[in-house]
Design a protein around this motif. Structure first.
Motif, PDB file in Angstrom:
ATOM      1  N   ASN A 248       3.510 -11.267   1.049  1.00  0.00           N
ATOM      2  CA  ASN A 248       2.380 -11.432   1.957  1.00  0.00           C
ATOM      3  C   ASN A 248       1.217 -10.548   1.526  1.00  0.00           C
ATOM      4  O   ASN A 248       1.404  -9.556   0.804  1.00  0.00           O
ATOM      5  CB  ASN A 248       2.773 -11.051   3.390  1.00  0.00           C
ATOM      6  N   LYS A 257       0.506  -7.535   9.539  1.00  0.00           N
ATOM      7  CA  LYS A 257       1.650  -8.437   9.583  1.00  0.00           C
ATOM      8  C   LYS A 257       2.415  -8.349  10.904  1.00  0.00           C
ATOM      9  O   LYS A 257       2.909  -9.358  11.409  1.00  0.00           O
ATOM     10  CB  LYS A 257       2.582  -8.141   8.403  1.00  0.00           C
ATOM     11  N   LEU A 301       6.283 -13.429   9.841  1.00  0.00           N
ATOM     12  CA  LEU A 301       5.859 -13.334   8.434  1.00  0.00           C
ATOM     13  C   LEU A 301       6.836 -12.473   7.641  1.00  0.00           C
ATOM     14  O   LEU A 301       6.507 -11.386   7.170  1.00  0.00           O
ATOM     15  CB  LEU A 301       4.456 -12.751   8.339  1.00  0.00           C
TER      16      LEU A 301
END
Length: 628
Positions: A248, A257, A301
């Motif tokens: 990510n 996140k 995520l």
């Protein structure tokens, strides 16, 4: 002092007719006397209870209680802060922004200009990745998506893309697209701050920019206004030299996140309409659900659910809905379930635990079984409290097991801040096991001390200090334990800085999201991301990206202890083994205490069973070398 003057606010509010504003969000209204009525956009309803009064320029929902003027409506619909809502209304009315406090206005304007540039970088990167997917170089990524069953329409709608395995393709693209082409370092610095580039000093003393994402299928991550704020990148073929399968964007001013759910921008309207938010794992799972018309689905995520996620869903549902979560059936899934139960019960957000999918994930399940079968699993999802009773208190348990299970259930139940729900849950637990409510553990400090979910409440109570000197001793012992964790994490940082392979091993056993020290956690994540981007981590550059009071701690985290040998693979194996065994050590300590308690009560069978379990764990733990 406020940013905007009262006179300016009155002019902006008066220039925006509330009826037209509401209808611009595709909310049909019908005249009803002096007001207009429609279905409330903030909760699911079949009978209109949402009233808009044009004379008073206010809205009011008799169902969920939402109310206010034009600014409140925009703030709730678009999830904006008040200054941003005013800016939006001024733009709609064609009114130039005016400020009351020039100093504060200048600071706000500078922050906004920087944020706008960061958003531009993310939007331009999304265009670049999307365009690259359509080139011959992106053919493998496109073939992969089509082989998983994704349609071209969905691929385009979600702006999926491809990051070519070039060192500076995006860097050059951003420079060419920018109005600041004469100032490349300014473009690159903002793009680096947005997590898209890495800046390095070269032998010629010039700075160079390299792409962070390379050779990956790209998933844009949007904010609530559908603007790209970060990306997830997936390798088509796993390659440890290129880092983890998924990477990510690093945390930035735009992207955190822990506070982002993938697909929420696409799902928020359906969540509002249905009153149900469904959580699955993985980007492709979310997108496949939406492709099959299941548009209230979001995903985490690559990290476990966080308190921020739960609070976000609570605001989205506005106390008029529930969350349904799918968890894996393995040990990690059970751990995730317990963690989710703690979070949702403690924040009083309804959670339902869904049945297991027949296949590995939603992306495999839906093409074979269809949306109706998936929706059936969602409808049949079990209330979190019913799940607790069934999972932990099944019929036929012996006395010792039942006692431990009741304590475990009550530790979770007692987290509830809602006194009515708490009373009802206590009554049902008592009825389930045939006990008086008075015998159940009460809501005490020992039941809210943040220990792991598996720890029995009775054990917590027995270990709780009874006197002031014991309390001080316990605090000192806990401080020593925290200091030991910090030393271990500092040592892991040194390993991660040395080799990409070592970094991958550390991340597999001990992901940065689970680290105790917040700054060490951030640094570990940045080191992982650097290796994944094909770059050698540079502490000076990483320090600029750390959030918080990082400069004071960076040298401390990166300095080697002169009393320890240089990092070696054998030590890393030992250190990781020790970290993995620390939960076992805690379990062993509790089992020993429980055995001693049972012995005092004369229950030798229970004492022997606890002691056998204790000794088994203790032998496993002692097989791992101690790290000092």
């Amino acid at each position: 002092m406020p940013i905007y003057s009262r006179e300016f606010l009155d002019r902006v509010f008066a220039a925006n007719d509330i009826v037209r504003l509401v209808e611009s969000y595709n909310i049909p209204l019908k005249r009803s006397g002096a007001s207009y009525m429609g279905l409330c956009p903030f909760h699911n309803e079949k009978t209109p209870s949402f009233s808009v009064n044009p004379a008073r320029q206010i809205f009011n929902c008799f169902g969920c209680g939402a109310k206010g003027g034009v600014a409140n409506f925009v703030m709730q619909m678009d999830h904006l802060a008040f200054p941003e809502a005013v800016k939006r209304l001024a733009e709609l009315a064609g009114i130039r922004l005016e400020y009351e406090n020039p100093e504060k206005a200048g600071e706000y304007k500078r922050r906004q200009e920087k944020k706008d540039f960061l958003l531009w970088c993310q939007a331009a990167a999304s265009d670049y990745f999307s365009a690259e997917l359509a080139t011959p170089g992106g053919r493998a990524a496109l073939n992969y998506l089509e082989s998983r069953g994704f349609t071209r329409e969905v691929i385009d709608a979600w702006h999926l893309g491809w990051a070519p395995d070039h060192r500076d393709g995006l860097a050059k693209y951003l420079l060419n697209r920018s109005k600041e082409i004469s100032q490349p370092e300014k473009v690159w610095e903002y793009a680096a701050e947005a997590g898209l580039l890495r800046l390095t000093e070269q032998e010629d003393s010039n700075r160079h920019a390299w792409d962070f994402f390379r050779g990956r299928l790209m998933f844009p991550i949007l904010d609530r206004r559908s603007r790209p704020i970060g990306f997830g990148g997936r390798l088509l073929v796993e390659n440890r030299d290129k880092g983890g399968k998924y990477v990510n964007s690093p945390d930035s001013e735009l992207f955190h996140k822990r506070e982002v759910l993938f697909g929420l921008a696409q799902a928020n309207k359906e969540i509002d309409r249905s009153g149900v938010a469904v959580i699955v794992e993985g980007y492709t799972d979310v997108i496949m659900c939406h492709q099959h018309g299941l548009c209230n689905v979001v995903g985490v995520l690559g990290t476990a659910l966080t308190p921020e996620h739960v609070a976000m869903l609570q605001r989205q549902l506005r106390d008029h809905g529930k969350v349904v979560a799918f968890f894996d059936a393995d040990a990690a899934g059970e751990k995730a379930t317990l963690r989710a139960l703690e979070l949702f019960i403690s924040q009083d957000v309804p959670l339902a635990v869904a049945g297991k999918l027949a296949l590995k994930d939603a992306c495999e399940f839906l093409p074979l079984h269809g949306a109706a079968e998936f929706a059936k699993l969602v409808d049949q999802a079990e209330d979190n409290f019913d799940f607790l009773l069934r999972h932990f208190l099944p019929p036929g348990m012996n006395v010792a097991s039942l006692s431990a299970a009741v304590n475990q259930v009550m530790r979770l139940v007692n987290l509830s801040p809602n006194p009515v729900k708490l009373a009802l849950m206590r009554r049902r637990v008592a009825e389930r096991v045939g006990l008086s409510e008075d015998t159940l553990p009460s809501k005490t400090k020992s039941t809210q001390d943040g220990k792991p979910a598996w720890l029995p409440a009775a054990a917590r109570s027995s270990l709780a200090p009874r006197r002031e000197n014991a309390s001080r001793a316990g605090e000192a012992k806990n401080a020593d334990k925290q200091d030991k964790w910090r030393r271990q994490e500092k040592r892991l940082i040194l390993f991660m800085l040395r080799q990409a392979d070592w970094t991958n091993r550390v991340v597999d056993v001990y992901p940065p999201d689970e680290w105790r020290d917040q700054l060490a956690s951030q640094l570990a994540g940045l080191i992982r991301d650097s290796w994944a981007a094909g770059e050698t981590p540079n502490l000076g550059q990483l320090g600029q990206r750390l959030v918080g009071d990082a400069s004071r701690r960076l040298a401390e985290l990166a300095d080697a202890d002169p009393t320890l040998p240089p990092p070696a693979a054998e030590e890393l194996n030992s250190l990781l083994g020790h970290i993995a065994s620390q939960d076992q050590a805690e379990r062993a300590r509790i089992l020993f205490k429980e055995s001693a308690t049972a012995t005092k009560k004369g229950d030798t069978d229970t004492a022997d069973r606890f002691y056998r379990d204790f000794w088994t764990l203790e032998k496993q733990r002692k097989a791992q070398p101690e790290i000092t």
